[in-house]
Design a protein around this motif. Structure first.
Motif, PDB file in Angstrom:
ATOM      1  N   GLY A   1      66.744  33.629 -22.885  1.00  0.00           N
ATOM      2  CA  GLY A   1      66.515  34.934 -22.270  1.00  0.00           C
ATOM      3  C   GLY A   1      65.620  34.853 -21.050  1.00  0.00           C
ATOM      4  O   GLY A   1      65.062  33.798 -20.711  1.00  0.00           O
ATOM      5  N   TRP A   2      65.490  35.982 -20.395  1.00  0.00           N
ATOM      6  CA  TRP A   2      64.803  36.056 -19.109  1.00  0.00           C
ATOM      7  C   TRP A   2      63.340  35.629 -19.186  1.00  0.00           C
ATOM      8  O   TRP A   2      62.862  34.852 -18.362  1.00  0.00           O
ATOM      9  N   GLU A   3      62.594  36.125 -20.156  1.00  0.00           N
ATOM     10  CA  GLU A   3      61.167  35.792 -20.242  1.00  0.00           C
ATOM     11  C   GLU A   3      60.973  34.298 -20.459  1.00  0.00           C
ATOM     12  O   GLU A   3      60.134  33.665 -19.818  1.00  0.00           O
ATOM     13  N   SER A   4      61.740  33.731 -21.344  1.00  0.00           N
ATOM     14  CA  SER A   4      61.664  32.297 -21.616  1.00  0.00           C
ATOM     15  C   SER A   4      62.050  31.488 -20.375  1.00  0.00           C
ATOM     16  O   SER A   4      61.384  30.513 -20.017  1.00  0.00           O
ATOM     17  N   PHE A   5      63.107  31.906 -19.717  1.00  0.00           N
ATOM     18  CA  PHE A   5      63.555  31.222 -18.500  1.00  0.00           C
ATOM     19  C   PHE A   5      62.459  31.239 -17.439  1.00  0.00           C
ATOM     20  O   PHE A   5      62.164  30.206 -16.829  1.00  0.00           O
ATOM     21  N   LYS A   6      61.844  32.402 -17.193  1.00  0.00           N
ATOM     22  CA  LYS A   6      60.806  32.522 -16.163  1.00  0.00           C
ATOM     23  C   LYS A   6      59.633  31.590 -16.442  1.00  0.00           C
ATOM     24  O   LYS A   6      59.070  31.009 -15.520  1.00  0.00           O
ATOM     25  N   GLU A   7      59.269  31.439 -17.711  1.00  0.00           N
ATOM     26  CA  GLU A   7      58.158  30.557 -18.068  1.00  0.00           C
ATOM     27  C   GLU A   7      58.491  29.088 -17.811  1.00  0.00           C
ATOM     28  O   GLU A   7      57.627  28.310 -17.425  1.00  0.00           O
ATOM     29  N   LYS A   8      59.740  28.717 -18.049  1.00  0.00           N
ATOM     30  CA  LYS A   8      60.143  27.311 -17.972  1.00  0.00           C
ATOM     31  C   LYS A   8      60.589  26.878 -16.586  1.00  0.00           C
ATOM     32  O   LYS A   8      60.526  25.684 -16.255  1.00  0.00           O
ATOM     33  N   ALA A   9      61.059  27.788 -15.772  1.00  0.00           N
ATOM     34  CA  ALA A   9      61.633  27.443 -14.467  1.00  0.00           C
ATOM     35  C   ALA A   9      60.710  26.601 -13.589  1.00  0.00           C
ATOM     36  O   ALA A   9      61.168  25.619 -13.000  1.00  0.00           O
ATOM     37  N   PRO A  10      59.415  26.924 -13.483  1.00  0.00           N
ATOM     38  CA  PRO A  10      58.558  26.082 -12.629  1.00  0.00           C
ATOM     39  C   PRO A  10      58.477  24.628 -13.119  1.00  0.00           C
ATOM     40  O   PRO A  10      58.541  23.699 -12.311  1.00  0.00           O
ATOM     41  N   ASP A  11      58.333  24.425 -14.420  1.00  0.00           N
ATOM     42  CA  ASP A  11      58.266  23.056 -14.957  1.00  0.00           C
ATOM     43  C   ASP A  11      59.581  22.315 -14.763  1.00  0.00           C
ATOM     44  O   ASP A  11      59.586  21.120 -14.454  1.00  0.00           O
ATOM     45  N   ILE A  12      60.688  23.017 -14.960  1.00  0.00           N
ATOM     46  CA  ILE A  12      62.001  22.391 -14.772  1.00  0.00           C
ATOM     47  C   ILE A  12      62.167  21.953 -13.328  1.00  0.00           C
ATOM     48  O   ILE A  12      62.647  20.853 -13.050  1.00  0.00           O
ATOM     49  N   THR A  13      61.743  22.784 -12.407  1.00  0.00           N
ATOM     50  CA  THR A  13      61.861  22.450 -10.990  1.00  0.00           C
ATOM     51  C   THR A  13      60.995  21.246 -10.634  1.00  0.00           C
ATOM     52  O   THR A  13      61.405  20.386  -9.868  1.00  0.00           O
ATOM     53  N   ARG A  14      59.805  21.178 -11.208  1.00  0.00           N
ATOM     54  CA  ARG A  14      58.897  20.057 -10.909  1.00  0.00           C
ATOM     55  C   ARG A  14      59.312  18.755 -11.583  1.00  0.00           C
ATOM     56  O   ARG A  14      59.202  17.684 -10.993  1.00  0.00           O
ATOM     57  N   HIS A  15      59.762  18.835 -12.838  1.00  0.00           N
ATOM     58  CA  HIS A  15      59.944  17.619 -13.640  1.00  0.00           C
ATOM     59  C   HIS A  15      61.379  17.357 -14.092  1.00  0.00           C
ATOM     60  O   HIS A  15      61.641  16.320 -14.683  1.00  0.00           O
ATOM     61  N   GLY A  16      62.273  18.291 -13.855  1.00  0.00           N
ATOM     62  CA  GLY A  16      63.653  18.142 -14.325  1.00  0.00           C
ATOM     63  C   GLY A  16      63.813  18.720 -15.721  1.00  0.00           C
ATOM     64  O   GLY A  16      62.846  18.916 -16.447  1.00  0.00           O
ATOM     65  N   ILE A  17      65.041  18.963 -16.078  1.00  0.00           N
ATOM     66  CA  ILE A  17      65.337  19.619 -17.343  1.00  0.00           C
ATOM     67  C   ILE A  17      65.392  18.634 -18.507  1.00  0.00           C
ATOM     68  O   ILE A  17      65.407  19.020 -19.668  1.00  0.00           O
ATOM     69  N   GLY A  18      65.407  17.348 -18.194  1.00  0.00           N
ATOM     70  CA  GLY A  18      65.511  16.319 -19.223  1.00  0.00           C
ATOM     71  C   GLY A  18      64.300  16.232 -20.132  1.00  0.00           C
ATOM     72  O   GLY A  18      64.338  15.511 -21.125  1.00  0.00           O
ATOM     73  N   GLY A  19      63.243  16.959 -19.825  1.00  0.00           N
ATOM     74  CA  GLY A  19      62.036  16.926 -20.643  1.00  0.00           C
ATOM     75  C   GLY A  19      62.159  17.683 -21.953  1.00  0.00           C
ATOM     76  O   GLY A  19      61.265  17.627 -22.781  1.00  0.00           O
ATOM     77  N   GLY A  20      63.251  18.388 -22.149  1.00  0.00           N
ATOM     78  CA  GLY A  20      63.471  19.085 -23.407  1.00  0.00           C
ATOM     79  C   GLY A  20      63.197  20.579 -23.324  1.00  0.00           C
ATOM     80  O   GLY A  20      62.111  21.029 -23.653  1.00  0.00           O
ATOM     81  N   TYR A  21      64.172  21.330 -22.890  1.00  0.00           N
ATOM     82  CA  TYR A  21      64.052  22.785 -22.785  1.00  0.00           C
ATOM     83  C   TYR A  21      65.132  23.437 -23.627  1.00  0.00           C
ATOM     84  O   TYR A  21      66.284  22.987 -23.625  1.00  0.00           O
ATOM     85  N   HIS A  22      64.753  24.497 -24.306  1.00  0.00           N
ATOM     86  CA  HIS A  22      65.645  25.193 -25.223  1.00  0.00           C
ATOM     87  C   HIS A  22      67.048  25.355 -24.635  1.00  0.00           C
ATOM     88  O   HIS A  22      67.205  25.790 -23.500  1.00  0.00           O
ATOM     89  N   GLY A  23      68.038  24.965 -25.421  1.00  0.00           N
ATOM     90  CA  GLY A  23      69.419  25.104 -25.010  1.00  0.00           C
ATOM     91  C   GLY A  23      69.950  23.938 -24.194  1.00  0.00           C
ATOM     92  O   GLY A  23      71.144  23.842 -23.941  1.00  0.00           O
ATOM     93  N   PHE A  24      69.048  23.051 -23.773  1.00  0.00           N
ATOM     94  CA  PHE A  24      69.445  21.914 -22.951  1.00  0.00           C
ATOM     95  C   PHE A  24      68.878  20.595 -23.505  1.00  0.00           C
ATOM     96  O   PHE A  24      68.641  19.664 -22.757  1.00  0.00           O
ATOM     97  N   ILE A  25      68.686  20.541 -24.817  1.00  0.00           N
ATOM     98  CA  ILE A  25      68.124  19.353 -25.456  1.00  0.00           C
ATOM     99  C   ILE A  25      69.214  18.505 -26.107  1.00  0.00           C
ATOM    100  O   ILE A  25      69.326  17.314 -25.854  1.00  0.00           O
ATOM    101  N   TYR A  26      70.008  19.129 -26.945  1.00  0.00           N
ATOM    102  CA  TYR A  26      70.979  18.409 -27.772  1.00  0.00           C
ATOM    103  C   TYR A  26      72.367  18.424 -27.146  1.00  0.00           C
ATOM    104  O   TYR A  26      72.772  19.413 -26.537  1.00  0.00           O
ATOM    105  N   TYR A  27      73.084  17.314 -27.334  1.00  0.00           N
ATOM    106  CA  TYR A  27      74.458  17.238 -26.835  1.00  0.00           C
ATOM    107  C   TYR A  27      75.305  18.406 -27.333  1.00  0.00           C
ATOM    108  O   TYR A  27      76.143  18.924 -26.592  1.00  0.00           O
ATOM    109  N   ALA A  28      75.109  18.797 -28.564  1.00  0.00           N
ATOM    110  CA  ALA A  28      75.903  19.913 -29.102  1.00  0.00           C
ATOM    111  C   ALA A  28      75.766  21.147 -28.209  1.00  0.00           C
ATOM    112  O   ALA A  28      76.735  21.880 -27.995  1.00  0.00           O
TER     113      ALA A  28
END
Length: 145
Positions: free
Chosen positions: A34-61
């Protein structure tokens, strides 16, 4: 792209601001919880990449399902970016950091892009690409406000 027009970033502002397909922006935000969760995570994802483990983008499934469901929108975004960089689509994708260790062959890349492979790395990379690009667009938009 248009300029953000509000001091409080919203999903509607992000959709208006970016050239990323609306359905893909909404899908990434939903995938991250959701939006609130996304807003909190977006800066870290931009700095470090999404491979660090973010909800919905962790598991192959999750990432494989996301890439399969949104393949057309992700490929449109990737094609547009590759074109802007003067690269071919396969050439750009093979340069993704998350693919450097596994080094998929050209055939694996093409089959992964076409969605006709059991190989996991390419669809996972496409899902991560989408997540990172939407996060990057959000951060760029909020820096301009």
């Amino acid at each position: 792209m248009t300029t953000a027009t509000t001091k409080k970033p919203s999903l509607a502002n992000l959709i208006e601001y970016t050239n990323i397909p609306e359905s893909l922006v909404r899908a990434v935000v939903r995938q991250m919880g959701g939006w609130e969760s996304f807003k909190e995570k977006a800066p870290d994802i931009t700095r470090h990449g999404i491979g660090g483990g973010y909800h919905g983008f962790i598991y192959y499934a999750d990432t494989l399902r996301f890439a399969h469901t949104h393949r057309k929108e992700i490929l449109k975004l990737a094609r547009d970016q590759a074109e802007e960089c003067g690269l071919g689509l396969v050439e750009m994708i093979e340069q993704f950091n998350c693919l450097k260790d596994c080094k998929p062959t050209d055939l694996e890349l093409v089959e992964g892009l076409a969605g006709v492979s059991n190989e996991k790395q390419v669809p996972n990379a496409l899902a991560w690409f989408a997540g990172e690009e939407v996060a990057r667009a959000y951060n760029t938009m909020t820096e301009e406000v």
